[in-house]
Design a protein around this motif. Sequence first.
Motif, PDB file in Angstrom:
ATOM      1  N   ILE A  13       0.803  -1.220   0.000  1.00 42.65           N
ATOM      2  CA  ILE A  13       0.000   0.000   0.000  1.00 42.65           C
ATOM      3  C   ILE A  13       0.837   1.272   0.000  1.00 42.65           C
ATOM      4  N   ALA A  14       2.155   1.149   0.171  1.00 38.68           N
ATOM      5  CA  ALA A  14       2.992   2.337   0.319  1.00 38.68           C
ATOM      6  C   ALA A  14       3.820   2.592  -0.931  1.00 38.68           C
ATOM      7  N   ASP A  15       4.004   3.869  -1.232  1.00 37.66           N
ATOM      8  CA  ASP A  15       4.928   4.278  -2.282  1.00 37.66           C
ATOM      9  C   ASP A  15       6.349   4.008  -1.817  1.00 37.66           C
ATOM     10  N   GLY A  16       7.142   3.370  -2.651  1.00 42.01           N
ATOM     11  CA  GLY A  16       8.469   2.946  -2.244  1.00 42.01           C
ATOM     12  C   GLY A  16       9.419   4.074  -1.930  1.00 42.01           C
ATOM     13  N   LEU A  17       9.233   5.247  -2.522  1.00 39.07           N
ATOM     14  CA  LEU A  17      10.151   6.363  -2.296  1.00 39.07           C
ATOM     15  C   LEU A  17       9.761   7.200  -1.086  1.00 39.07           C
ATOM     16  N   THR A  18       8.517   7.643  -1.043  1.00 36.16           N
ATOM     17  CA  THR A  18       8.101   8.612  -0.030  1.00 36.16           C
ATOM     18  C   THR A  18       7.455   7.987   1.200  1.00 36.16           C
ATOM     19  N   GLY A  19       6.997   6.742   1.089  1.00 39.70           N
ATOM     20  CA  GLY A  19       6.303   6.113   2.199  1.00 39.70           C
ATOM     21  C   GLY A  19       4.835   6.482   2.302  1.00 39.70           C
ATOM     22  N   LEU A  20       4.364   7.410   1.452  1.00 36.88           N
ATOM     23  CA  LEU A  20       2.941   7.730   1.426  1.00 36.88           C
ATOM     24  C   LEU A  20       2.171   6.581   0.785  1.00 36.88           C
ATOM     25  N   MET A  21       0.853   6.630   0.851  1.00 37.68           N
ATOM     26  CA  MET A  21       0.045   5.648   0.145  1.00 37.68           C
ATOM     27  C   MET A  21       0.345   5.696  -1.352  1.00 37.68           C
ATOM     28  N   ASN A  22       0.341   4.512  -1.989  1.00 42.52           N
ATOM     29  CA  ASN A  22       0.461   4.511  -3.439  1.00 42.52           C
ATOM     30  C   ASN A  22      -0.896   4.805  -4.068  1.00 42.52           C
ATOM     31  N   ARG A  23      -0.928   4.862  -5.384  1.00 43.35           N
ATOM     32  CA  ARG A  23      -2.150   5.282  -6.077  1.00 43.35           C
ATOM     33  C   ARG A  23      -3.333   4.375  -5.744  1.00 43.35           C
ATOM     34  N   ARG A  24      -3.113   3.077  -5.820  1.00 47.83           N
ATOM     35  CA  ARG A  24      -4.197   2.135  -5.577  1.00 47.83           C
ATOM     36  C   ARG A  24      -4.748   2.275  -4.163  1.00 47.83           C
ATOM     37  N   ALA A  25      -3.851   2.354  -3.181  1.00 52.35           N
ATOM     38  CA  ALA A  25      -4.292   2.462  -1.791  1.00 52.35           C
ATOM     39  C   ALA A  25      -5.005   3.784  -1.539  1.00 52.35           C
TER      40      ALA A  25
ATOM     41  N   ALA B 169      -2.949  11.390   2.514  1.00 54.55           N
ATOM     42  CA  ALA B 169      -2.058  11.836   1.442  1.00 54.55           C
ATOM     43  C   ALA B 169      -1.479  10.624   0.732  1.00 54.55           C
ATOM     44  N   GLY B 170      -1.264  10.751  -0.579  1.00 55.26           N
ATOM     45  CA  GLY B 170      -0.675   9.659  -1.345  1.00 55.26           C
ATOM     46  C   GLY B 170       0.117  10.201  -2.525  1.00 55.26           C
ATOM     47  N   ARG B 171       1.022   9.400  -3.011  1.00 55.18           N
ATOM     48  CA  ARG B 171       1.733   9.713  -4.247  1.00 55.18           C
ATOM     49  C   ARG B 171       1.100   8.867  -5.340  1.00 55.18           C
ATOM     50  N   ILE B 172       0.471   9.517  -6.302  1.00 53.33           N
ATOM     51  CA  ILE B 172      -0.302   8.775  -7.294  1.00 53.33           C
ATOM     52  C   ILE B 172       0.317   8.835  -8.684  1.00 53.33           C
ATOM     53  N   GLY B 173       1.482   9.470  -8.809  1.00 51.85           N
ATOM     54  CA  GLY B 173       2.187   9.531 -10.080  1.00 51.85           C
ATOM     55  C   GLY B 173       3.629   9.910  -9.844  1.00 51.85           C
ATOM     56  N   GLY B 174       4.395   9.985 -10.913  1.00 53.74           N
ATOM     57  CA  GLY B 174       5.806  10.292 -10.769  1.00 53.74           C
ATOM     58  C   GLY B 174       6.085  11.601 -10.061  1.00 53.74           C
ATOM     59  N   THR B 175       5.360  12.653 -10.425  1.00 57.37           N
ATOM     60  CA  THR B 175       5.567  13.969  -9.819  1.00 57.37           C
ATOM     61  C   THR B 175       4.323  14.450  -9.082  1.00 57.37           C
ATOM     62  N   GLU B 176       3.338  13.594  -8.949  1.00 56.28           N
ATOM     63  CA  GLU B 176       2.007  14.029  -8.515  1.00 56.28           C
ATOM     64  C   GLU B 176       1.603  13.393  -7.191  1.00 56.28           C
ATOM     65  N   PHE B 177       1.073  14.233  -6.311  1.00 53.97           N
ATOM     66  CA  PHE B 177       0.561  13.803  -5.015  1.00 53.97           C
ATOM     67  C   PHE B 177      -0.935  14.110  -4.940  1.00 53.97           C
ATOM     68  N   ALA B 178      -1.637  13.374  -4.098  1.00 56.65           N
ATOM     69  CA  ALA B 178      -3.060  13.608  -3.883  1.00 56.65           C
ATOM     70  C   ALA B 178      -3.331  13.732  -2.396  1.00 56.65           C
TER      71      ALA B 178
END
Length: 299
Positions: free
Chosen positions: A139-151, A213-222
């Motif tokens: 469920i986590a983005d590998g770089l930032t530790g935020l939720m990934n897009r799916r999560a 908060a999540g990282r849902i793309g290469g440069t994009e956060f939600a």
Amino acid sequence: MRIAIYSRDHSLAGRLDKDLTALTRVRTTRFDERDKVSAWIMSEKPAAALIVAGGGDAHIETLKVLRPVAERAGTALLSILNGDDAATPAAALAAGAQEICRRDAHPAELRNRISILLDLAEARAALWTERGDRQSQSIADGLTGLMNRRAFLSRLDGEIARARRGDDPLAVALIDVDRLQEINARHGVGTGDHVLNAVAGHTVRILREMDVAGRIGGTEFAVCLPQVGLSGGSAVLDRLRRRLSDLAFPLPRGSLSITVSVGITELDSEDRDSSDLINRADRALLKAKDRGRDRLERA
């Protein structure tokens, strides 16, 4: 690991304590009151074996009382039985014991059974740790530790349902790092990753505990802001935008400044699911990009 020795027979408790000193992994604590054993399990939550010593119906009753407490704490129960005890091995196992040992057993047998329980406890702890790591990775983005897009989208669907049940407002925003590809090309991907981590960190710090908060793309956060409307959400995200523009990332020569563009929207009665909110926020984000970047636009 820690083990509780419960017995009202102090000489028996002392012998058991002595027999276990050969196990280097073990630290023992002796009790002669059942309530104190329960309290110890609840407070310490030891991943260790609990030895219950006693006899007759009182022994079985003790196992039954301690069983739910031990199960919640992940503590194993080892039952010490008298040779002529009315409390049979079958009754002790049915009452909650994971292992059985006779009171007159050789110390080596006792230590062997304790070692088995400790090995099982360690294996169970390792399994749960591995399971937790795999779940976090899923469920986590590998770089930032935020939720990934799916999560993030899954969580957003849940927040939408919650907002509709309570007739509450809900704001959703997209944040994009301006010209990150140029930063990567000029200063290296490592610098770009440093920027992304800084954006993630400042985003989390400015949000409430209930926000998502999540990282849902290469440069994009939600970002999802429960119980916040468009006006309140805009104020929060614009404050974040200004704070990020004040950052200075050190370079071998000089420093690097960044800007972000933000698109924000709020839940509408006609929205079907998270995709409608994300698409509308994305249109606002594109508007911010088209109008010069480093700004917030609403939709």
